[in-house]
Write a protein that holds these residues in place. Structure first.
Motif, PDB file in Angstrom:
ATOM      1  N   ASP A 134      39.569  93.885  22.955  1.00  0.00           N
ATOM      2  CA  ASP A 134      39.988  93.408  22.155  1.00  0.00           C
ATOM      3  C   ASP A 134      38.391  92.132  22.008  1.00  0.00           C
ATOM      4  O   ASP A 134      39.355  91.078  21.350  1.00  0.00           O
ATOM      5  N   VAL A 135      37.898  92.304  22.438  1.00  0.00           N
ATOM      6  CA  VAL A 135      37.181  90.752  22.484  1.00  0.00           C
ATOM      7  C   VAL A 135      35.886  91.017  21.548  1.00  0.00           C
ATOM      8  O   VAL A 135      35.450  91.944  21.273  1.00  0.00           O
ATOM      9  N   VAL A 136      36.075  89.994  20.345  1.00  0.00           N
ATOM     10  CA  VAL A 136      35.243  89.804  19.522  1.00  0.00           C
ATOM     11  C   VAL A 136      33.907  88.575  19.521  1.00  0.00           C
ATOM     12  O   VAL A 136      34.240  87.270  19.783  1.00  0.00           O
ATOM     13  N   SER A 137      32.652  89.311  19.417  1.00  0.00           N
ATOM     14  CA  SER A 137      31.999  88.039  20.265  1.00  0.00           C
ATOM     15  C   SER A 137      30.225  88.398  19.290  1.00  0.00           C
ATOM     16  O   SER A 137      29.751  89.739  19.619  1.00  0.00           O
ATOM     17  N   ASN A 138      29.793  86.607  18.772  1.00  0.00           N
ATOM     18  CA  ASN A 138      28.240  87.422  19.192  1.00  0.00           C
ATOM     19  C   ASN A 138      27.586  86.559  19.803  1.00  0.00           C
ATOM     20  O   ASN A 138      25.944  85.570  19.384  1.00  0.00           O
ATOM     21  N   GLN A 278      27.938  79.405  19.900  1.00  0.00           N
ATOM     22  CA  GLN A 278      28.155  80.789  18.974  1.00  0.00           C
ATOM     23  C   GLN A 278      29.627  81.042  18.951  1.00  0.00           C
ATOM     24  O   GLN A 278      30.482  80.114  20.138  1.00  0.00           O
ATOM     25  N   TYR A 279      30.156  82.374  18.706  1.00  0.00           N
ATOM     26  CA  TYR A 279      30.929  82.379  18.344  1.00  0.00           C
ATOM     27  C   TYR A 279      32.296  83.782  19.654  1.00  0.00           C
ATOM     28  O   TYR A 279      31.350  85.104  19.751  1.00  0.00           O
ATOM     29  N   ALA A 280      32.986  83.576  20.012  1.00  0.00           N
ATOM     30  CA  ALA A 280      33.272  84.228  21.114  1.00  0.00           C
ATOM     31  C   ALA A 280      35.237  84.169  20.908  1.00  0.00           C
ATOM     32  O   ALA A 280      35.540  82.781  21.107  1.00  0.00           O
ATOM     33  N   ALA A 281      35.769  85.169  21.203  1.00  0.00           N
ATOM     34  CA  ALA A 281      37.471  85.318  20.958  1.00  0.00           C
ATOM     35  C   ALA A 281      37.734  86.481  21.247  1.00  0.00           C
ATOM     36  O   ALA A 281      37.624  87.534  21.318  1.00  0.00           O
ATOM     37  N   ARG A 299      32.944  84.508   8.367  1.00  0.00           N
ATOM     38  CA  ARG A 299      31.770  84.820   7.915  1.00  0.00           C
ATOM     39  C   ARG A 299      30.759  84.233   9.732  1.00  0.00           C
ATOM     40  O   ARG A 299      30.484  84.070   9.379  1.00  0.00           O
ATOM     41  N   TRP A 300      31.987  83.310  10.377  1.00  0.00           N
ATOM     42  CA  TRP A 300      32.066  82.908  11.142  1.00  0.00           C
ATOM     43  C   TRP A 300      31.411  84.030  12.351  1.00  0.00           C
ATOM     44  O   TRP A 300      30.647  83.490  13.825  1.00  0.00           O
ATOM     45  N   THR A 301      32.236  85.091  12.654  1.00  0.00           N
ATOM     46  CA  THR A 301      31.345  86.034  13.293  1.00  0.00           C
ATOM     47  C   THR A 301      30.254  87.049  13.163  1.00  0.00           C
ATOM     48  O   THR A 301      29.718  87.857  14.018  1.00  0.00           O
ATOM     49  N   TYR A 302      29.484  86.156  12.412  1.00  0.00           N
ATOM     50  CA  TYR A 302      27.760  86.794  11.656  1.00  0.00           C
ATOM     51  C   TYR A 302      27.783  86.932  12.981  1.00  0.00           C
ATOM     52  O   TYR A 302      27.109  85.724  13.304  1.00  0.00           O
ATOM     53  N   PRO A 303      26.213  88.652  13.041  1.00  0.00           N
ATOM     54  CA  PRO A 303      26.579  89.576  11.647  1.00  0.00           C
ATOM     55  C   PRO A 303      27.979  90.110  11.838  1.00  0.00           C
ATOM     56  O   PRO A 303      27.739  91.383  10.617  1.00  0.00           O
ATOM     57  N   LEU A 304      28.706  90.096  12.793  1.00  0.00           N
ATOM     58  CA  LEU A 304      30.171  90.591  12.946  1.00  0.00           C
ATOM     59  C   LEU A 304      30.772  90.509  11.430  1.00  0.00           C
ATOM     60  O   LEU A 304      31.975  90.149  11.635  1.00  0.00           O
ATOM     61  N   CYS A 305      30.944  90.826  10.320  1.00  0.00           N
ATOM     62  CA  CYS A 305      31.358  90.378   9.557  1.00  0.00           C
ATOM     63  C   CYS A 305      31.330  92.084   8.448  1.00  0.00           C
ATOM     64  O   CYS A 305      30.973  92.864   8.456  1.00  0.00           O
ATOM     65  N   PRO A 306      32.655  92.045   7.674  1.00  0.00           N
ATOM     66  CA  PRO A 306      32.402  93.587   6.956  1.00  0.00           C
ATOM     67  C   PRO A 306      31.725  94.369   5.891  1.00  0.00           C
ATOM     68  O   PRO A 306      31.068  95.646   6.011  1.00  0.00           O
ATOM     69  N   VAL A 486      36.403  78.502  15.717  1.00  0.00           N
ATOM     70  CA  VAL A 486      35.413  78.998  16.926  1.00  0.00           C
ATOM     71  C   VAL A 486      34.299  78.739  16.887  1.00  0.00           C
ATOM     72  O   VAL A 486      33.743  78.202  17.794  1.00  0.00           O
ATOM     73  N   SER A 487      32.983  79.297  15.829  1.00  0.00           N
ATOM     74  CA  SER A 487      32.093  79.410  15.735  1.00  0.00           C
ATOM     75  C   SER A 487      31.690  77.367  15.349  1.00  0.00           C
ATOM     76  O   SER A 487      30.674  77.377  15.164  1.00  0.00           O
ATOM     77  N   THR A 488      32.093  76.552  15.157  1.00  0.00           N
ATOM     78  CA  THR A 488      31.238  75.124  15.389  1.00  0.00           C
ATOM     79  C   THR A 488      32.301  74.202  16.948  1.00  0.00           C
ATOM     80  O   THR A 488      32.857  74.924  17.218  1.00  0.00           O
ATOM     81  N   LEU A 489      31.690  72.962  15.985  1.00  0.00           N
ATOM     82  CA  LEU A 489      31.791  72.185  17.522  1.00  0.00           C
ATOM     83  C   LEU A 489      32.761  71.489  17.906  1.00  0.00           C
ATOM     84  O   LEU A 489      33.300  71.126  18.477  1.00  0.00           O
ATOM     85  N   GLN A 490      33.510  71.437  16.252  1.00  0.00           N
ATOM     86  CA  GLN A 490      34.774  70.654  16.444  1.00  0.00           C
ATOM     87  C   GLN A 490      36.140  71.576  16.725  1.00  0.00           C
ATOM     88  O   GLN A 490      35.677  72.850  16.838  1.00  0.00           O
ATOM     89  N   SER A 491      36.703  71.050  16.968  1.00  0.00           N
ATOM     90  CA  SER A 491      38.350  71.390  17.106  1.00  0.00           C
ATOM     91  C   SER A 491      39.544  71.055  16.756  1.00  0.00           C
ATOM     92  O   SER A 491      40.311  71.355  17.331  1.00  0.00           O
ATOM     93  N   ASP A 492      39.411  69.922  16.039  1.00  0.00           N
ATOM     94  CA  ASP A 492      40.236  70.380  15.081  1.00  0.00           C
ATOM     95  C   ASP A 492      41.183  70.860  14.705  1.00  0.00           C
ATOM     96  O   ASP A 492      39.884  71.285  13.865  1.00  0.00           O
TER      97      ASP A 492
END
Length: 696
Positions: A134-138, A278-281, A299-306, A486-492
């Protein structure tokens, strides 16, 4: 079958050295959890659709980009379904990037049992990636793999490298029930200690650490801002350790913790590779399912987009407003599709339909005047005219009758039929599966006349992480487009003020005393939870249920509960004001809609003294002291809680007479409320006068 020869440790044969350079991977297709019931009664989690693509596709795409050649997919329940899917997929074609994809069936009941079984099969020849289905990551694995191999050349005891994602301690893809804490030596990227603490418990700011670690390492970091997606680069020694310790059942809380604890005995080291851009969840809960789905459409998971159309037969186009649409979709002219939606092939959408922030699968039939908001409709779903579906999951083949209401958090499983004019409240789980030992017959009281299905109730041994319950509480138009993905540096993830991130402090020194730390943590976390629910318009009972769970975790007082409720309400009001609403209108909207939340914090309605009501208004006053136009808001809030009968007249007068309400800065915002207090006092005097006349 001939007996297996002894495993070679250390120096290997030349052909094995060549094979070691070809990266292998193990995919744990069975989660050994029950968070996705009742769907997983009939289908494995790895085949559930995320953005209309089976979850396992994201894991396999990630492994393909990592250069993996041999994959072992470890299955438990529903092995045949996984095998059939893989056999019919592009991963079995001659053009597949994988040389081999093997399906391994096991009777294992935990990750530990599965990995011990894998070790006995003697299939792993060198370094391998261990990931969940169930991992989604680029994330690019190459830098981590190169560092791992370089480290191994110098030290054969460096047996594992964990790939972690930097995202902040309160990120929405993290489970709220617990938080992983990593103690790391940043000079060599070595993990020294690991434990999990509850997000709101006293252990959230205290860890048990061997004093020798402080003396043996010149620098350490205590990190609780990392998303752990269980992406591990392992050596065969990892499997040997699993086999040697039958107590190991889970990857982190038992294996990682145990290896680090026994370092003096085994000498094995585990390292980290932290990525920040990069993205990981992991989609390990329904909460994460909702959050990651929005990241995919955003599109934060690009290129894993529809619109990458990586699954055979997909034909998505990316339209404006972030709407993904396949061919053959029929949409009535009077229907309205807003942003962040996915529409599957051959779906028909009727007249007057409103769809927003929703994923709709293939061949769905949406009747007239239907409202679908923040929901997930899988393939072949039928929705009758006039129905409303909000923040729910409707599985493949389900039928929703006419004029039905599917409320937030409801889970409608495969082939369930909901009768006309039926309301399914959240978080209810409806299924037709016979997988549950009890039940299995249609319950018309639940699914309505002509319906098919019954309410699924979890067994006592199932996962019961209250914070990851079926409520899809992350629905928010802003969330999917937020820079706090998730794909950004911010956490708020919310608008409330954040304190300094303690996970990045180089030591254990805190800014306040230990005695006040748990209270401060509770206030921050509880306020965030309530505000989150208000912004997503969750049901009041769901908001208070989660709040009460937090309270019991740290034994918070009723004053702390009231303080958190007030803080969240005021911040929600100011957010509405900034969006263009008037102050009076914003106050009325929040307090009238969530009156039940306030009512559950007041316990003195039948007593002469009103300490709870006084405390509530003092919290309001204190929250407004430093806010612009706090005097106006104090008046509006006071009148609103009086009109809604949340605070009684005696409660307001006792608050006004309380010395604390007129001390220092508190007195500065009392002016506009004084005429209303005078009105109440005069009304009370008139009542007393009337009573005296009646007595005469």
């Amino acid at each position: 079958m001939p007996p297996k020869g002894p495993k070679t440790k250390g120096r290997q044969k030349p052909q094995e050295e060549r094979r070691e350079e070809s990266l292998q991977a193990v995919v744990l297709a069975d989660s050994y959890e029950t968070r996705f019931t009742p769907f997983t009664l009939e289908r494995p989690r790895c085949l559930l659709p995320l953005a209309n693509t089976p979850l396992i596709e994201y894991a396999l795409e990630f492994l393909a980009s990592a250069g993996v050649e041999d994959i072992f997919v470890y299955c438990g329940l529903h092995t045949e379904q996984v095998e059939d899917y893989i056999s019919a997929s592009k991963w079995k074609l001659p053009s597949s990037p994988f040389k081999n994809v093997s399906i391994l069936k096991s009777d294992a009941t935990s990750v530990g049992d599965a990995l011990r079984d894998l070790d006995n099969r003697d299939l792993i020849t060198g370094d391998f990636l261990l990931v969940s289905g169930d991992v989604v990551s680029n994330v690019s694995v190459e830098p981590a793999l190169a560092r791992h191999r370089e480290r191994r050349k110098k030290d054969k005891n460096a047996i594992m490298t964990m790939i972690l994602r930097e995202a902040g301690i309160n990120h929405r893809t993290k489970a709220r029930g617990h938080k992983p804490i990593f103690v790391i030596d940043p000079t060599v990227d070595r993990c020294l200690h690991y434990e999990e603490g509850h997000a709101l418990s006293n252990s959230g700011r205290h860890i048990s650490l061997d004093p020798d670690l402080l003396s043996d390492h010149a620098e350490i970091e205590v990190r609780e801002d990392l998303i752990d997606c269980y992406i591990d680069i392992c050596t065969p020694d990892v499997l040997s350790l699993w086999s040697d310790n039958f107590d190991y059942q889970s990857v982190r809380t038992s294996f990682l913790f145990g290896v680090l604890k026994d370092y003096e005995l085994n000498g094995k080291t585990i390292h980290t590779h932290i990525v920040a851009d990069q993205y990981a969840a992991r989609v390990r809960s329904l909460r994460a399912y909702d959050a990651v789905s929005k990241d995919v459409t955003g599109r934060w998971t690009y290129p894993l987009c529809p619109d990458s159309n990586r699954v055979r037969g997909q034909s998505y186009r990316y339209n404006r407003n972030r709407v993904y649409e396949e061919g053959g979709v029929s949409q009535a002219r009077t229907s309205r599709i807003s942003s962040h939606c996915i529409l599957g092939q051959d779906t028909i959408i009727g007249e007057g339909v409103t769809v927003s922030h929703t994923t709709i699968g293939r061949r769905c039939r949406i009747g007239k005047d239907v409202v679908v908001e923040g929901a997930y409709l899988w393939d072949d779903v039928v929705v009758g005219d006039g129905s409303v579906i909000k923040k729910a999951i409707i599985a493949e083949g389900a039928v929703i009758g006419k004029r039905c209401t599917i409320e937030s958090g409801a889970l409608i499983s495969y082939n369930v039929r909901i009768g006309d004019h039926t309301t399914i409240s959240g978080p209810r789980k409806i299924t037709v599966s016979r997988g549950q030992s009890a039940g299995g017959r249609t319950d018309s009281a639940v699914v309505g006349k002509g319906g098919e299905g019954y309410e699924y109730s979890a067994d006592s041994n199932e996962d019961s992480d209250a914070s990851d319950s079926s409520n899809l509480i992350y629905f928010s138009p802003q969330a999917s487009a937020s820079m706090s993905s998730v794909s950004t540096l911010q956490s708020d993830d919310s608008d409330f003020e954040q304190t300094e991130d303690p996970s990045r402090r180089p030591s254990f020194v805190s800014g306040t005393s230990d005695e006040s730390a748990p209270n401060r943590d509770f206030h921050v976390e509880a306020t965030a939870s309530i505000l989150d629910g208000l912004q997503k318009e969750d049901l009041p009972e769901n908001i208070f249920l989660e709040l009460n769970a937090f309270r019991m975790t740290v034994d918070a007082s009723q004053h702390e509960i009231r303080r958190a409720v007030v803080a969240a309400f005021i911040r929600c009001i100011t957010n509405l004001e900034s969006s263009g609403a008037g102050a009076r209108e914003a106050v009325n909207k929040v307090f009238s809609q969530y009156k039940a939340v306030v009512e559950r914090t007041i316990f003195d309605k039948d007593s002469e003294n009103k300490p709870d009501q006084v405390d509530f208004l003092l919290c309001v006053q204190k929250e407004l002291v430093s806010r612009e136009r706090g005097d106006s808001l104090l008046l509006f809030v006071t009148k609103e809680v009086y009109d809604l009968e949340l605070i009684e007249e005696d409660g307001i007068l006792q608050w006004w007479a309380d010395q604390r309400s007129s001390e220092d800065r508190m007195a500065a915002i009392r002016g506009l409320t004084q005429p209303f207090i005078t009105f109440l006092e005069e009304a009370e005097e008139d009542d007393e006068s009337d009573e005296d006349e009646d007595d005469e």
